[in-house]
Design a protein around this motif. Structure first.
Motif, PDB file in Angstrom:
ATOM      1  N   VAL A 111     -55.083-109.855  14.760  1.00 29.67           N
ATOM      2  CA  VAL A 111     -55.672-110.778  15.731  1.00 29.67           C
ATOM      3  C   VAL A 111     -56.826-111.534  15.079  1.00 29.67           C
ATOM      4  N   LEU A 112     -57.644-110.800  14.333  1.00 32.16           N
ATOM      5  CA  LEU A 112     -58.782-111.455  13.678  1.00 32.16           C
ATOM      6  C   LEU A 112     -58.307-112.466  12.634  1.00 32.16           C
ATOM      7  N   ILE A 113     -57.270-112.097  11.888  1.00 25.39           N
ATOM      8  CA  ILE A 113     -56.776-113.032  10.868  1.00 25.39           C
ATOM      9  C   ILE A 113     -56.196-114.281  11.533  1.00 25.39           C
ATOM     10  N   VAL A 114     -55.372-114.082  12.549  1.00 27.91           N
ATOM     11  CA  VAL A 114     -54.791-115.233  13.243  1.00 27.91           C
ATOM     12  C   VAL A 114     -55.918-116.100  13.818  1.00 27.91           C
ATOM     13  N   GLY A 115     -56.916-115.429  14.413  1.00 25.35           N
ATOM     14  CA  GLY A 115     -58.061-116.161  14.956  1.00 25.35           C
ATOM     15  C   GLY A 115     -58.706-117.031  13.901  1.00 25.35           C
ATOM     16  N   THR A 116     -58.932-116.450  12.733  1.00 18.52           N
ATOM     17  CA  THR A 116     -59.556-117.209  11.655  1.00 18.52           C
ATOM     18  C   THR A 116     -58.716-118.418  11.283  1.00 18.52           C
ATOM     19  N   ILE A 117     -57.425-118.192  11.079  1.00 18.11           N
ATOM     20  CA  ILE A 117     -56.574-119.303  10.641  1.00 18.11           C
ATOM     21  C   ILE A 117     -56.558-120.406  11.699  1.00 18.11           C
ATOM     22  N   VAL A 118     -56.466-120.003  12.966  1.00 17.54           N
ATOM     23  CA  VAL A 118     -56.421-121.013  14.027  1.00 17.54           C
ATOM     24  C   VAL A 118     -57.726-121.805  14.067  1.00 17.54           C
ATOM     25  N   VAL A 119     -58.852-121.092  14.030  1.00 16.29           N
ATOM     26  CA  VAL A 119     -60.135-121.801  14.105  1.00 16.29           C
ATOM     27  C   VAL A 119     -60.279-122.761  12.929  1.00 16.29           C
ATOM     28  N   LEU A 120     -59.930-122.285  11.742  1.00 13.40           N
ATOM     29  CA  LEU A 120     -60.098-123.141  10.562  1.00 13.40           C
ATOM     30  C   LEU A 120     -59.147-124.336  10.592  1.00 13.40           C
ATOM     31  N   THR A 121     -57.910-124.102  11.023  1.00 11.43           N
ATOM     32  CA  THR A 121     -56.957-125.211  11.082  1.00 11.43           C
ATOM     33  C   THR A 121     -57.405-126.246  12.105  1.00 11.43           C
ATOM     34  N   GLN A 122     -57.856-125.756  13.255  1.00  7.75           N
ATOM     35  CA  GLN A 122     -58.326-126.668  14.299  1.00  7.75           C
ATOM     36  C   GLN A 122     -59.519-127.488  13.803  1.00  7.75           C
ATOM     37  N   LEU A 123     -60.415-126.826  13.092  1.00  6.12           N
ATOM     38  CA  LEU A 123     -61.585-127.516  12.566  1.00  6.12           C
ATOM     39  C   LEU A 123     -61.177-128.602  11.601  1.00  6.12           C
ATOM     40  N   ASP A 124     -60.254-128.245  10.726  1.00  9.05           N
ATOM     41  CA  ASP A 124     -59.774-129.196   9.744  1.00  9.05           C
ATOM     42  C   ASP A 124     -59.198-130.413  10.452  1.00  9.05           C
ATOM     43  N   TYR A 125     -58.448-130.117  11.522  1.00  2.00           N
ATOM     44  CA  TYR A 125     -57.841-131.186  12.301  1.00  2.00           C
ATOM     45  C   TYR A 125     -58.917-132.090  12.909  1.00  2.00           C
ATOM     46  N   LEU A 126     -59.952-131.455  13.478  1.00  2.00           N
ATOM     47  CA  LEU A 126     -61.003-132.231  14.135  1.00  2.00           C
ATOM     48  C   LEU A 126     -61.757-133.097  13.137  1.00  2.00           C
ATOM     49  N   LEU A 127     -62.073-132.477  12.001  1.00  2.00           N
ATOM     50  CA  LEU A 127     -62.923-133.182  11.047  1.00  2.00           C
ATOM     51  C   LEU A 127     -62.177-134.335  10.382  1.00  2.00           C
ATOM     52  N   ASN A 128     -60.856-134.234  10.326  1.00  2.00           N
ATOM     53  CA  ASN A 128     -60.108-135.292   9.664  1.00  2.00           C
ATOM     54  C   ASN A 128     -59.422-136.234  10.635  1.00  2.00           C
ATOM     55  N   TYR A 165     -58.231-132.289  22.222  1.00  2.00           N
ATOM     56  CA  TYR A 165     -57.418-132.640  21.052  1.00  2.00           C
ATOM     57  C   TYR A 165     -57.282-131.400  20.204  1.00  2.00           C
ATOM     58  N   ARG A 166     -56.060-130.901  20.052  1.00  2.00           N
ATOM     59  CA  ARG A 166     -55.917-129.606  19.408  1.00  2.00           C
ATOM     60  C   ARG A 166     -54.590-129.481  18.691  1.00  2.00           C
ATOM     61  N   ILE A 167     -54.552-128.457  17.821  1.00  2.00           N
ATOM     62  CA  ILE A 167     -53.341-128.166  17.070  1.00  2.00           C
ATOM     63  C   ILE A 167     -52.410-127.293  17.906  1.00  2.00           C
ATOM     64  N   ASP A 168     -51.166-127.197  17.499  1.00  2.00           N
ATOM     65  CA  ASP A 168     -50.251-126.227  18.092  1.00  2.00           C
ATOM     66  C   ASP A 168     -50.274-124.977  17.231  1.00  2.00           C
ATOM     67  N   ILE A 169     -50.243-123.808  17.872  1.00  2.00           N
ATOM     68  CA  ILE A 169     -50.145-122.578  17.088  1.00  2.00           C
ATOM     69  C   ILE A 169     -48.678-122.383  16.749  1.00  2.00           C
ATOM     70  N   GLY A 170     -48.316-122.722  15.538  1.00  2.00           N
ATOM     71  CA  GLY A 170     -46.913-122.644  15.157  1.00  2.00           C
ATOM     72  C   GLY A 170     -46.601-121.328  14.483  1.00  2.00           C
ATOM     73  N   ILE A 171     -45.328-121.170  14.160  1.00  2.00           N
ATOM     74  CA  ILE A 171     -44.863-119.950  13.521  1.00  2.00           C
ATOM     75  C   ILE A 171     -45.539-119.779  12.160  1.00  2.00           C
ATOM     76  N   GLY A 172     -45.861-120.907  11.544  1.00  2.00           N
ATOM     77  CA  GLY A 172     -46.460-120.882  10.202  1.00  2.00           C
ATOM     78  C   GLY A 172     -47.741-120.080  10.168  1.00  2.00           C
TER      79      GLY A 172
END
Ligand SMILES: Nc1ncnc2c1ncn2[C@@H]1O[C@H](COP(=O)(O)OP(=O)(O)OP(=O)(O)O)[C@@H](O)[C@H]1O
Ligand SMILES: [Mg+2]
Lengths: 225, 794
Positions: free
Chosen positions: B436-453, B751-758
């Motif tokens: 859960v913590l790892i998925v949380g990290t990946i989601v937060v970081l991906t979302q941030l990347d999305y927002l910043l770019n 404005y957000r990412i989708d949590i995909g299988i990846g």
């Protein structure tokens, strides 16, 4: 002191019942020195465990000092362990993390003996068994015979009325074995301690005054060897 | 006896260094996180609890109906407090203040210093709240108009070697006015909504005069003190009835007042959180993470002590035979786990003290960890640790003390290897949490990347802005700046993305008078559009020299066009709002707030419109050539000194300003990565211990298998697959949980990412890789051991 009537121990496995002990009747008086003998797998250790409340029979009755053992609570059993019964094991079973001194002292701790008295009792024991010099060593720094001496000292420090010994000399060579047996004999004769030991050796059995032969879980009259 | 237990415990710890280190390491790290987060949380919960009788002090908030739904606000009317005391029995006192905000302060009415925390208050401030005065009588200091109480900090700053009482200061918050100092307060408490450097009298302000009896305008905060023993539930409805008669029939049905205990104000939704502070959400997030980490560490303890049960089994047997009863044995093992936990707590306190400065900086706090300040907290932490130690020791204790004596003394007892299934469940649980913590990290970081770019709809790079409030010579300054060769263009406005201060809520469509909504309003000059590279969808932007632009012309954004039900941008051109303004252009939506919210309607006026009243927020936006920035800043600075002088120049960069909007989310990403790392580290250490143990148990088996021809690979997979299967199960269980939790977090963003299988594949891969490496390390060690040696050892 001990009265067994119809004691059985068995294992039930898929429609088949395997007996370890079959209907044992046995009486042992205070002050006896009994040797239990029999081939490997005969049920000697099982019997001894039952005598020491470490195991329970499936059938039969066991009276210890006229008290029905099956009615004893866990707490009462450990009270008896503290005050009446001492154990000596083939594998010594000293606690590795404690020194000789501390191992011998341990039963007194459970008996809530005061510090000063404890000290003098342990000192007596060390003296009696000639191991004063070894008191600060850990078990793995002792030879097998020395370890067993500590084991006996530990069993005796609480002044038990009964000593149960499962092949106490099984891991020792003859000289050490004789020393331990001499100790037992002396205790039995001079202090009136009841001793029940399991042994494979006629020589060791000879130190006692009675031999019980066990074969396939039953008491037999003639020597099975 | 205790001494004996202690001895055994310590010698056991020493004899099994490997397991002890794993346990202490895990528990210390877990407790460190816990200690720090408890410090943070207890500070958050301590806001405004220091006032004497704080249980009696309430903040009066209001709910107002806006276009169908109620909106909560902390801004209320001036007469509210007075009315409460006069007309509601059970309320004994009140304080009316203007919300704490920075003001500008000067000794001589010339050199103003901005950023001084200020509150304008009615006279009761220092009697109602727990802010002790160094000098002055609490009930007198703010009695008269034109009085001010300053903190020791301000006193030292402005009057280093004199007595400030009776001296004057110029304060610019609602226009510049001179105030006489009547008292000195101890420096303001940081953990209060009422954070101030000075408190000046609210009486005498021109706004006070006009609002004195006005129930139509709200710009104040109101506090009320209830009589001892009065409950807020008894008061609320009576107070609302009293207020309603003043509000009148038009407003009363749409307004509802409520009382918030002052100690709950800071965390209530009346106050917008800053960063991680002031929000229950983060308290919950951090508290759960800290508990998770602690649980992970305690699971290690439970698993390793039951797994090692065989070693302890003989000791248990011997002790029983010597007369120990079960209770004494349980006490002994509980004692061991408590000792271990307390030792870990000491380590944790040490680590926490070391990292506290960094922690404070990161969380923008000034927490400390010393005995006199946190006496109760530390006591509580110790008790919690003892409790936790006992809890995690309980299962092993009951498990170990329950061994059958005759079995354990015989050698390898069959039931000591038991507890296997529970151990497996716990490992699965550990890796679920870690995943859960790892998925949380990946989601937060991906979302941030999305927002910043994300394309913001305007150009944020190479753009700076200069605060342009209340200065004269604006046009001279602008001309001078524009003449620099690095400057591409400039624009004068009262808002830039990230800083739109003004919004109005009303009906805009005269056809639909019942439909109200809010729109941000800014005023810009003609070059705003070009300077920020906005995109025009229809019509035109303001043009220089067109006098009609300065009357009723407005430019709107796409969101406004849609909200007005105009079908296209083209159709919007020429339409009029109910205010009479005519739309001359529509710009493509651009992000001017956090990306958490949808882009909302914006109305742009010309800054030259005579009616556009500016009261702050003015900026000069400068787009420049990046390679000449080094020259530009000093040039602007010297131009400022030359033309404006007086107050210091304040400037910033637009991209930094925008990034600031994501600062908290960025930090959350850091927090998540950090805790996920710790979580997986602790779990893997537990796994390491378990594999080591099982390898140890199976040394003989491994030896025999090798003699019979098993390869190293065979043996590694024999030892590892069991554990890896558990990791995989843990991962599978974690998928739905983490999917749910992280979607909940994401749902906060428009404005957000989708949590995909990846994302799950990545997280699962990471968990398996790390745990695979962990188990194989021990397995390979066992597998490559010389079989002769391992067989002899038995
Ligand atoms: N927990 C158990 N489960 C299954 N069988 C058992 C168990 N304990 C004992 N037995 C069986 O009971 C029989 C008696 O065992 P016991 O240990 O009493 O023998 P013993 O006479 O002490 O032998 P030895 O001289 O080798 O020590 C053996 O056949 C043994 O296989
Ligand atoms: Mg035997």
């Amino acid at each position: 002191m001990i009265k067994l009537s119809g004691i059985s121990k068995y294992l039930d496995k898929k429609f088949q019942r395997t007996f370890i002990l079959r209907s044992i009747d046995l009486e042992i008086e205070q002050g006896e020195f009994v040797s239990i003998m029999g081939p490997s797998g005969a049920g000697k250790s099982t019997l001894l465990n039952i005598l020491g409340f470490l195991d329970e029979p499936n059938d039969g009755e066991y009276y210890f000092l006229d008290e029905p053992v099956h009615n004893l609570s866990e707490r009462q059993k450990s009270e008896y362990h503290k005050s009446h019964i001492g154990f000596v094991f083939q594998a010594y079973h000293l606690i590795d993390e404690l020194t000789v001194y501390e191992n011998i002292e341990m039963p007194l701790l459970y008996r809530k003996v005061k510090g000063k008295e404890r000290k003098s009792l342990v000192a007596d024991m060390l003296d009696k068994f000639n191991i004063v010099a070894k008191k600060d060593l850990f078990p793995n720094q002792l030879s097998g015979g020395q370890q067993q001496v500590v084991g006996v000292a530990r069993a005796l420090i609480g002044n038990p009325k009964l000593i149960l010994a499962d092949e106490p000399t099984g891991n020792l060579h003859s000289e050490q074995s004789e020393y331990i047996m001499q100790l037992f004999k002396q205790l039995n004769q001079e202090e009136g301690v009841t001793i029940i030991q399991v042994t494979h050796s006629d020589a060791m059995a000879a130190y006692g005054n009675r031999v019980i032969n066990l074969q396939d879980g039953a008491i037999v009259t003639k020597n099975p060897y | 006896m205790i001494k004996n237990y202690l001895k055994i415990a310590l010698r056991n710890f020493k004899a099994n260094k490997f397991y002890t280190v794993i346990n202490i390491f895990g528990l210390s790290i877990g407790l460190t996180c816990f200690v720090l987060i408890v410090l943070f949380v207890s500070d958050e919960m301590s806001y405004d609890t220091f006032h004497e009788n704080h249980e009696q002090i309430y903040f009066i908030g209001v709910e107002r109906k806006f276009g169908g739904d109620f909106k909560k606000s902390r801004i209320t009317q001036y007469p509210l407090g007075r009315t409460a005391v006069d007309e509601v029995s059970g309320i004994e006192n009140y304080v009316t203040i203007t919300p704490p905000n920075p003001a500008r302060v000067s000794l001589d009415n010339k050199d103003f210093l901005s950023g001084v925390g200020s509150i304008a208050s009615s006279p009761g401030f220092f009697t109602l709240f727990g802010f002790p005065l160094k000098v002055g009588n609490p009930s007198v200091v703010l009695q008269d108009p034109g009085t001010v109480v300053i903190t020791e900090k301000i006193a030292e700053q402005y009057f280093p070697n004199e007595n400030p009482i009776g001296k004057t200061l110029f304060i610019d918050r609602y226009g510049i006015a001179e105030y006489t100092i009547t008292g000195i307060a101890e420096n303001g408490k940081k953990n209060s909504y009422l954070d101030f450097d000075l408190v000046f009298s609210i009486q005498g302000l021109s706004s006070t005069k006009s609002n004195l009896n006005s129930w139509g305008s709200s710009m104040y905060n109101t506090f009320a003190k209830l009589q001892n023993g009065v409950e807020r539930t008894q008061i609320e409805s009576v107070a609302n009835e009293a207020f309603d008669t003043h509000l009148g029939e038009a407003r009363a049905p749409n307004t509802n007042y409520f009382f918030v205990p002052i100690s709950e104000l800071y965390l209530s939704d009346l106050i917008t959180p800053t960063g991680f502070k002031g929000s229950y959400v983060y308290i919950y997030i951090f508290m759960s993470i800290a508990l998770f980490i602690l649980v992970l560490a305690n699971i290690n303890y439970m698993n390793l002590s039951t797994a090692r049960g065989m070693q302890r089994g003989r000791e248990v047997g011997v002790r029983k035979v010597l007369g120990a009863n079960k209770r004494q044995l349980i006490k002994q093992f509980l004692g061991e786990s408590v000792i271990l936990s307390l030792f870990s707590l000491i380590v944790a306190f040490t680590i926490a003290t070391l990292v506290l400065p960094g922690f404070n900086q990161f969380f923008d706090k000034s927490l400390s960890l010393n005995l006199d300040e946190n006496y109760w907290l530390i006591l509580a932490l110790i008790s919690i640790t003892i409790g936790l130690g006992a809890l995690s020791g309980l299962y092993p204790a009951v498990f170990l003390s329950g061994f059958k004596t005759s079995e354990v003394l015989k050698g390898r007892p069959s039931n000591t290897i038991g507890g296997v299934s529970l151990r497996k469940i716990l490992v699965v649980f550990q890796f679920s949490i870690s995943t859960v913590l790892i998925v949380g990290t990946i989601v937060v970081l991906t979302q941030l990347d999305y927002l910043l770019n994300k394309d913001l709809g305007f150009e944020k790079e190479h753009t700076l802005y200069i605060s342009f409030d209340s200065i004269s010579n604006k046009s001279a300054f602008i001309d001078k700046i524009e003449s620099h060769q690095a400057v591409i263009s400039t624009s004068h406005s009262n808002g830039i993305p990230g800083r739109f201060y003004f919004s109005t809520s009303q009906e805009f469509d005269s056809q639909r008078p019942d439909v109200q909504f809010a729109a941000h309003v800014i005023a810009t000059d003609e070059k705003f559009y070009e300077t920020l590279s906005l995109q025009l969808l229809a019509g035109r932007y303001f043009e220089e020299g067109r006098s009609d632009d300065q009357k009723d012309a407005i430019v709107i954004n796409e969101a406004m066009q849609k909200r007005m039900n105009w079908l296209s941008a083209d159709e919007a051109i020429g339409q009029k709002l109910s205010t009479g303004d005519e739309v001359i252009g529509v710009v493509k939506d651009f992000h001017f707030r956090t990306l958490r919210t949808e882009i909302t309607p914006v109305i742009i006026n010309s800054i030259h419109t005579p009616s556009s009243s500016f009261s702050g927020g003015e900026v000069l936006v400068v787009r420049f050539l990046p390679d000449q920035m080094q020259d530009l800043i000093p040039y602007i600075q010297s131009t400022w000194n030359e033309i404006v002088s007086g107050s210091p120049m304040e400037y910033g960069f637009l991209d930094e300003q925008m990034d600031k909007l994501f600062e908290t989310d960025k930090k959350l990403g850091t927090v998540f990565s950090f805790f996920a790392g710790i979580g997986i580290l602790i779990s893997c250490m537990g796994l390491l211990g378990l594999t080591a143990f099982s390898a140890e148990l199976r040394t003989k088996e491994i030896g025999i298998r090798k003699v019979l021809g098993a390869t190293v690979t065979n043996i590694v997979s024999l030892l590892s697959t069991d554990f890896l299967r558990l990791v995989a199960i843990g991962f599978t269980i974690a998928i739905p949980f983490s999917w749910y939790i992280m979607n909940k977090w994401l749902s906060d963003f428009a404005y957000r990412i989708d949590i995909g299988i990846g994302i799950f594949l990545l997280a699962g891969g990471a968990a398996l890789l790390v745990s695979g490496l962990t188990t194989s390390w021990q397995s390979i060690k066992a597998a490559t051991m010389n079989p002769v040696k391992s067989l002899k050892n038995e």
